[in-house]
Motif scaffolding. Sequence first.
Motif: not given
Length: 193
Positions: A48-61, A63-72
């Motif tokens: 869920w985290m990997r799918e919901n992090v926007p593309g421009e916020k994802k690193p080059q590889n 796969i976004p690393l924690p911590p990632q923060i969401f409001n709902e």
Amino acid sequence: MVIKVFVATSSGSTAIKKKQQEVVGFLEANKIDFQQMDIAGDEDNRKWMRENVPGEKKPQNGIPLPPQIFNEERYCGDFESFFSAKEENIIYSFLGLAPPPGTKETEKSDATEEKSEATEEKSDSKDEKSDATGETEAHTEDKADEGAPEEAQSGQTPPEGQQEGEEEHAATGEEEKQGEGEEKEEVEEQEES
């Protein structure tokens, strides 16, 4: 609204652990309700985290690393975004929450509103001054129409030597043109000699 912090409880990276601890510690210290979502032990959370992090916020590889923060379901940001918001005292707006009364963020927004009101008052004051200046300019123009000397029209006084010469001449343009013609004749006579 629930703040979700995606963390990896069994991370091998000391840097990631420190970042996670800083986010969680800050939220706890400020009594902001949140849920820790472990991506190391729960595949659904990781997906869920990997799918919901926007593309421009994802690193080059990718796969976004924690911590990632969401409001709902709304993405707030990663650690760097969180840290910047914390430094700028805008953490509640970063999280999509209303700041509680008495916090620096509330004071900052109140100060911004007061500053905006003060700016509007200054603007109104400048408009009033402009109106008064316009009346003064109109009054000066009336004097010019009455045939007042040129220095009264411009508001400047000429040097003493010029002042005497100007008093001898009338303020009308025709007489000044005659004076210029006479000066030209004198110059021409001197050149002929």
